[in-house]
Enzyme design. Structure first.
Site, short mmCIF file in Angstrom:
data_model
loop_
_atom_site.label_atom_id
_atom_site.label_comp_id
_atom_site.label_asym_id
_atom_site.label_seq_id
_atom_site.Cartn_x
_atom_site.Cartn_y
_atom_site.Cartn_z
N HIS A 1 -20.44 -25.62 -0.82
CA HIS A 1 -20.30 -26.23 -2.30
C HIS A 1 -18.77 -26.88 -2.13
CE1 HIS A 1 -20.72 -25.91 -6.77
NE2 HIS A 1 -19.42 -26.58 -6.75
N HIS B 1 -15.53 -30.66 -4.16
CA HIS B 1 -15.90 -31.36 -4.87
C HIS B 1 -14.96 -32.88 -3.95
CE1 HIS B 1 -18.03 -30.16 -8.48
NE2 HIS B 1 -17.67 -28.88 -7.74
N GLN C 1 -22.04 -33.89 -13.51
CA GLN C 1 -20.53 -33.61 -14.52
C GLN C 1 -21.02 -33.02 -16.47
OE1 GLN C 1 -17.71 -31.33 -13.02
NE2 GLN C 1 -18.13 -30.57 -15.35
N HIS D 1 -24.87 -26.61 -10.15
CA HIS D 1 -23.67 -25.98 -10.99
C HIS D 1 -24.52 -24.92 -12.37
CE1 HIS D 1 -21.15 -28.15 -9.20
NE2 HIS D 1 -20.32 -27.77 -9.22
N GLU E 1 -22.39 -20.78 -15.01
CA GLU E 1 -21.02 -20.80 -14.30
C GLU E 1 -20.50 -20.82 -15.71
OE1 GLU E 1 -18.76 -24.28 -12.90
OE2 GLU E 1 -17.10 -22.73 -11.99
N ASP F 1 -15.57 -24.90 -2.85
CA ASP F 1 -15.80 -25.77 -4.64
C ASP F 1 -14.32 -26.35 -4.76
OD1 ASP F 1 -16.10 -26.28 -7.38
OD2 ASP F 1 -16.14 -24.05 -8.09
FE FE2 Z 1 -18.49 -26.85 -8.46
#
Ligand code: FE2
Length: 426
Positions: A56, A58, A151, A209, A212, A308
């Site tokens: 995971h 970005h 997102q 995701h 969260e 992440d």
């Molecule tokens: Fe993430």
């Protein structure tokens, strides 16, 4: 005759063995003669592990910290807003440059497979184009898997649905989502259903995701498990974060975990980011936010630690070292028993490889010749020290070396060279 022999290393399971490599493949494990090798790495007394895997990340946002400003509140939501500002001014070239710089760090740390979410909420899909370019460029040494990630919400953002489908058409590997960020719980559940159907129709994996949030009523993981079961996606679906589970009612969780296990849904907590972002609205006691790792593992659910973020709108630190990630997870999850610590090491290697579905992963004859030599005696010492990666081999090639980091002590009457390794090893 081997192209390379990694000599005398200790494998994560405690075996001491030589590893013979021919081309990009491990072709022998056992007692091998050095004279049979084109090149030898002496790993005597050192840990030799399959490479680290990050499930995971970005890459489109990494190394952007401070641009155009920092995240003052430290919350997930300000981070999303800040990323939205950055998206307006960033260029494809900048994203490629930052991502490649990060991949250099990763390679040097023995991190040779990464699943990266790429934002699809941009009508130009600059990030998608940039990350596809990066995937090609790093292919000789890093396996990069891309997730189409809406997102700003698959339904909440007016063009996200179309753009996510376009990104998949362009060759993005995995279907993502963010159900807790949709406008309503119902929209969130609907997004999970449609995204899972998209993945089933295309034969793709799913990694969302999911939940969260600190809100214990965020239960999209339940829908994700249900859809995985309904569509026969078992073993190809992961829920990332799952932080709301930390705050859920215990009785409800006692029903939820068997559903996840039955559906074959994996979990990817991201301990550095979860401990940093969650609980920001709490006074005291302040919640940790990490999902129920040991409890899921006890039910047979596959759980892997993810990183992440590194130096981006959500996180102001980060090193590309999966041992840092496991170290934090071990502490927040209170996984201090030797079996649990070894499991934490396994999570950032073998378990993460399983979540990504990597073929030819591991230290066995016939596997891809990718490995890392660490200045540690065993996996627990590796977690304690997070030591130098003495050598990194990717697909048969030595791609990085780091010197041991011993200190020269100048204290009168005390020994001169300090190693933090356990004197008895391990
Ligand atoms: Fe993430």
């Amino acid at each position: 005759m081997f192209d390379l022999i990694v000599k005398g290393g200790t494998l994560p399971d405690g075996r001491v063995a030589d590893i013979g490599i021919t081309g990009a493949t491990i072709t022998a494990i056992g007692n091998l003669a050095e004279s049979d090798a084109g090149e030898v790495i002496d790993a005597s007394g050192d840990l030799v592990s399959p490479p680290f895997v990050d499930p995971h990340f970005h890459l489109d946002a990494t190394l952007s910290y401070g641009t155009p400003r920092i995240n003052a509140s430290g919350t997930l939501l300000e981070g999303i807003g800040l990323w939205g500002e950055l998206k307006q001014i960033v260029t494809q070239e900048e994203m490629v440059t930052r991502a490649l710089a990060y991949c250099d760090w990763a390679a040097s740390m023995g991190l040779l497979a990464i699943r990266s979410h790429v934002d699809t909420c941009d009508d130009r899909l600059l990030g998608v184009a940039a990350m596809l370019e990066v995937r090609d460029k790093v292919k000789p040494y890093i396996d990069l898997q891309l997730v189409a990630f809406p997102q700003d919400g698959f339904y909440r953002d007016p063009t996200a649905r179309d753009n996510t489908i376009r990104a998949l058409d362009m060759g993005v590997d995995v279907v993502g989502g963010i159900p807790h960020f949709e406008r309503t719980m119902a929209d969130g559940a609907a997004s999970v259903r449609e995204l899972c159907e998209l993945a089933a129709a295309r034969g793709l994996q799913v990694d969302m995701h999911c939940d969260e949030t600190d809100d214990p009523h965020s239960r999209h993981i339940e829908t994700l498990a249900c859809e995985a079961q309904r569509l026969g996606l078992g073993g190809r679906v992961a829920g990332s974060h799952l932080t709301s589970m930390h705050s859920m009612d215990n009785y409800y969780v006692s029903k939820l975990l068997p559903l996840m296990a039955e559906a074959g849904v994996a979990a990817i907590p991201n301990p550095l980011i979860n401990i940093m972002l969650q609980g920001r609205h709490d006074t005291f006691p302040k919640r940790r936010g990490l999902t129920r790792v040991k409890e899921m593992q006890a039910q047979g659910i596959t759980v892997g630690w993810g990183q992440d973020c590194v130096l981006d709108p959500w996180y102001s630190l980060g090193t590309a070292d999966m041992l840092d990630v496991a170290f934090m997870g071990l502490h927040v999850g209170q996984m201090s028993h030797p079996d649990e610590m070894r499991r934490c090491f396994d999570m950032v290697t073998t378990q993460n490889a399983r979540i990504l579905g990597l073929e030819g992963y591991g230290l066995q004859v016939g596997a891809q010749a990718s490995l890392v030599v660490l200045d540690a005696g065993d996996p627990i010492e590796a977690l304690r020290l997070r030591p130098a990666r003495l050598a990194v081999v990717s697909k048969g090639r030595v791609i990085a070396r780091t010197a041991r980091q011993d200190a020269a002590l100048t204290l009168p009457g005390r020994p001169g060279t300090i190693r933090r390794r356990h004197p008895q090893g391990g």
